[in-house]
Design an enzyme around this catalytic site. Sequence first.
Site, short mmCIF file in Angstrom:
data_model
loop_
_atom_site.label_atom_id
_atom_site.label_comp_id
_atom_site.label_asym_id
_atom_site.label_seq_id
_atom_site.Cartn_x
_atom_site.Cartn_y
_atom_site.Cartn_z
N GLU A 36 2.02 -0.40 -4.99
CA GLU A 36 1.13 0.69 -5.39
C GLU A 36 2.05 1.90 -5.56
O GLU A 36 2.54 2.46 -4.57
CB GLU A 36 0.09 0.96 -4.31
CG GLU A 36 -0.92 2.03 -4.71
CD GLU A 36 -1.95 2.29 -3.61
OE1 GLU A 36 -3.12 2.53 -3.96
OE2 GLU A 36 -1.60 2.26 -2.42
N ASP A 66 0.83 -1.19 0.00
CA ASP A 66 0.00 0.00 0.00
C ASP A 66 0.88 1.25 0.00
O ASP A 66 1.85 1.33 0.76
CB ASP A 66 -0.90 -0.03 1.24
CG ASP A 66 -1.85 1.13 1.31
OD1 ASP A 66 -2.73 1.23 0.45
OD2 ASP A 66 -1.70 1.96 2.24
#
Length: 688
Positions: free
Chosen positions: A369, A333
């Site tokens: 990400e 993330d």
Amino acid sequence: MGFSITAERGAPARLGANVAADGVSFAVHSGNAARVLLCLFDGSGEREIARLPLARQGDTHFGFVPGLAEGARYGLRAEGPWAPEAGHRFDPSKLLVDPYAVALDRPYRFDPVLTAPRQAGLDSAAVVPRAVVAKLDRTAAPLPFAPPGLTYETSVRAFSMRHASVPERVRGTVAALAEPAVLDHLVRIGVGSVELMPLAGWIDEAHLVCLGLCNAWGYNPIAHMAPDPRLAPGGWPEIRRSVEALHARGLRVLLDVVLNHSGEGPVEGPTLAYRGLDNALYYRHAEGQPGTLVNDTGTGNTFACDRAPVVALFLECLRTWVEVGGIDGFRYDLGTVLGRDDHGFRPDAPLLAAIAADPVLKDRIHVAEPWDVGPGGYRIGEFRPPFLEWQDRFRDDVRRFWRGESGRVGALATRLCGSPDLFDRFNRAPSVGVNFVAAHDGFSLADIVAYETKHNEANGEGNRDGHGENHSWNNGVEGPTDDPAILAARGRDLRALLATLFLSRGTPMLVAGDEFGRTQNGNNNAYAQDNATTWLDWDAADEALIRFVAALSALRRSHPALRLDAFPSGRPLPGTDVPDVSWLRADGSAMEADDWNDPERRLLVLQFAAPGADGRPARLLLAFNAGMKDAAIALPPAAPGERLVLALQSDCPDLLPRPLDPAHGLVVKARSVFVVTAEVVEPADGIP
């Protein structure tokens, strides 16, 4: 019995709680604490039975407790200066969870006492989980490395809460993933890897508690290597059993990890672990302002991932999920944070380099990400092997093409080819790009074609949260409707989006439930909706759409031109005169510059070719018609020994494949995707 602590048998090199035959050693890192205390609790975890000062060696506080055993419950307290202006927030009234904790006795819950300043003297022990001493079995066996294939992103809780074939006792937990009905569904639609949203122990944000809501996604972690008791009440054994069940069906398991921030949030947030142990060390602070946390994450704090103790912590975290849980890889993330130092992002930053070199981790799947919200945070295409990258450019360009925007055929062509503009460097391949049209954050796939604007009122933030520009459309009515024509149009557009995803080079990703038409009622930031908004409604699943997804997945796996992991060049395949990609006008001739630059063009036709099993080129004609009118196109001639077959058309997904006569061409229906294959025929079959 009374417990004592000794430094003589301590193990400062082994952080966390480590079980020996006759006791447990503890070690924790803090460079700025004056003293760290070990707090032991009784078997219920309610009563503190000992508070023992740890010895110190350098920046490590450690000790050995004879007679203590596996299952013991403990916490930490840290003494030191309360000097927020210098970045120090030591408060011994706050019970802290060991960053190396591998098990928790209860979930986190927010309470105002966690945010009380030191001068208030309010003890937080009543509302803080206890870490549990555990001797972990580190013999789990991830599957041998392979590309992830079709990735299926899912929230463990939302996935099974309303699944009638999952026993009630395991609904909403990791154990549900091992149920036969779940495994059968995943195999049916051709999933290669299941990507689990975070499983680590997390806490709800304070503002959600005030609104009577809770964090449904888990992107607010505290204990990064301890499973959250709400999602895995059976702890590590439950995770391992479910992972092994998925492995037995040939499915890999990826875990979404949040190494960019913690649930302690901004400086006024709760003190639960890192803030209390060494706020100045674990978090990045503004240059020249040691009391101001850097907010590259949008959550109020950012881990200093370039510092050696943080690197060591996160490497141990990842190894634990692999060795104990059997996890095959990770999705990171806000992965740009992992590559930041005080000067910005670099792809060879300490943590990224350490992951790539680690003996346990280097052969796992790693998906970044590639952005955060800090300065210069958008870094797509800049990560190095072994990292794959989420592909929001694919999401936006595909949505904009099917929304009918002007001048979008060139962008779509680039995405269909695996986004060479982003990834054709550093010896990378199209599979590096993880293509998606929808992800957990944002509209569901069905909502993209049913809502023109977001509807996040239920989140309690006045609809200010969530993405404002979604490149979505509603087909004439915003939200629910009974109009058959509008419902048919939405279904048609939804299938066109799915077909584009599966027919593009790269690694496709599908969000759980999008294969059967899940809706979030227009909420594009449903992180606070642990309810029917996010819980998959299996009873309302569109069986026809599931069949269509399964057919797309099977086509992708079976055709060489869709399996090929190479950027097309337009040059002939070796030993042939057939280019690996051809871009065609409706009349079958090659597209020219004027065609590419035509702002009104809504039709894109191409032929992919790849080496076939029999030595001849395996050809695949794809037609994408985003216009509102049908389009007649010419077909290429069939080669000797081949026939052309209409393998799939998204407007009529249940039609069986049928042979085509190249002389008659093909009418590509409006708002649809057609797939034509060139198939080898036996001499006795003839060629139509």
